[in-house]
Design an enzyme around this catalytic site. Sequence first.
Site, short mmCIF file in Angstrom:
data_model
loop_
_atom_site.label_atom_id
_atom_site.label_comp_id
_atom_site.label_asym_id
_atom_site.label_seq_id
_atom_site.Cartn_x
_atom_site.Cartn_y
_atom_site.Cartn_z
N ASP A 274 -8.01 -5.55 0.19
CA ASP A 274 -8.45 -6.33 -1.01
C ASP A 274 -8.31 -7.85 -0.81
O ASP A 274 -8.43 -8.58 -1.40
CB ASP A 274 -7.76 -5.81 -2.33
N HIS B 140 0.94 -1.31 0.05
CA HIS B 140 -0.04 -0.02 -0.12
C HIS B 140 0.79 1.34 -0.03
O HIS B 140 2.13 1.20 0.72
CB HIS B 140 -1.01 -0.02 1.19
#
Length: 440
Positions: A375, A317
């Site tokens: 996710d 991320h």
Amino acid sequence: MTSSVNAMTQGNKDDSKLIMPTGEIAQFPILDGTLGPSVIDIRSLYGSTGSFTYDPAFTSTASCESKITFIDGDKGVLLHRGYPIEQLAEQSNFLEVCYLLLEGELPTQENYKSFYDNIIQHSMVHEQIRNFYSGFRRDAHPMATMVGVVGALSAFYHDSLDIHDPRQREIASHRLIAKMPTIAAMAYKYSVGQPFVYPDNALGYAENFLHMMFSLPCEKYKVNPVTASALDKILILHADHEQNASTSTVRLAGSSGANPFACIAAGIACLWGPAHGGANEAVLNMLREIGHKDRIPEYIKKAKDKNDPFRLMGFGHRVYKNYDPRAQVLRKACHEVLNELGHKNEPLLDLAKELEKIALEDPYFVEKKLYPNVDFYSGIIFQAMGIPSSMFTVLFALARTVGWIAQWKEMIEDPQMKIGRPRQLYTGYGPRDFVPLNKR
Ligand code: CMC
């Protein structure tokens, strides 16, 4: 040309100083937020020095001031209007979080009732919107359909396009939150060749979406409360995430004065990319491709190979250099939901957990601080709910709509708002004379 930034010394300690190659010193104020790093306010840079800053992927640039969401990526903290995401996921519900994001405070019981009633009133779409779907191929990706249909809303709701009218902004916001589940479920129904199902306003927000997805005219779908509550939690976890790519897209589109439906369509288009919201579908495809625990090392090797474009989907991320707090909640929810829905021995969950374990012990992932993101586990829950993988990113868009709107609204309501207009470092040709075609 080099320059150095000295953020602490010289003169006023609250200013930063930039020493230009000419020796000239430009001074910039440092602005402190309530939480998080301070920012150097360089708005006067070009005017005072004739130079721009260069930060193509915004790795060090705050593009706006915001009071909505705060992330501490090193500690794995996510707050909406100050409330930790874990508390909201456990104790709140999606529509309450919508109100919080839009209005800045948790609703009173009265506020909640009137907000809920407003949303419910707008759950249907104009009957002619149905015609848009038939213009798409049945095998179109539902995200492609979503971009088109949400963009088309501006052709139907002319009474909520004046962005300078607070009431119109409010109606447009409520319409978008209310209609997204309907539009999303219609995209699915169209793709499988089934008739559209109208919303049932007696049902809760998540329940209603499941009803529109799975009911048939000949057979009403009985919504499992476990599934509905898990979906509601997933919607909360995806509701906002400060200035990510799709939200920044919405803000930039909105900064020109574009109408809210067009801005949200732009956000949906951006979200679809596999580096962003498209990752939840990609995770499940990846897990299916890996297929068995024995093949995990092969895929870890591919992910580390600089000559191979493959990345471990659902890992890494831009902001989190720690476990994404949303992934923590989802990991736990995944177990609960799968158990309650009778998928105790879901092979993909076992595979995902093993993949996570191996990656988190691998020096490559450890050094680069690559952890599972939101996710990684969401697709496994969606699959257990019977939602097809092509709809995963659509669900992300449905949930994120409120975040996009809250950020858009905040921007429009800022008296200092200007059209967003980044600059560039030009490295193309200098001026040259045109050569006619017959002389080339
Ligand atoms: N697998 C393998 N290596 C990775 C991964 C990954 N998933 N993510 C980052 N890296 C490596 C990358 O190769 C780079 O290595 P080096 O420094 O040697 O060049 C380093 O880690 C830093 O990566 P980056 O691409 O410079 O970092 P970024 O902040 O630009 O990208 C990211 C963040 C999310 C796009 C990226 O981690 C990624 O592609 N992850 C996989 C896709 C994914 O799961 N996306 C969902 C993001 S969370 C939900 C959302 O925002 O929608």
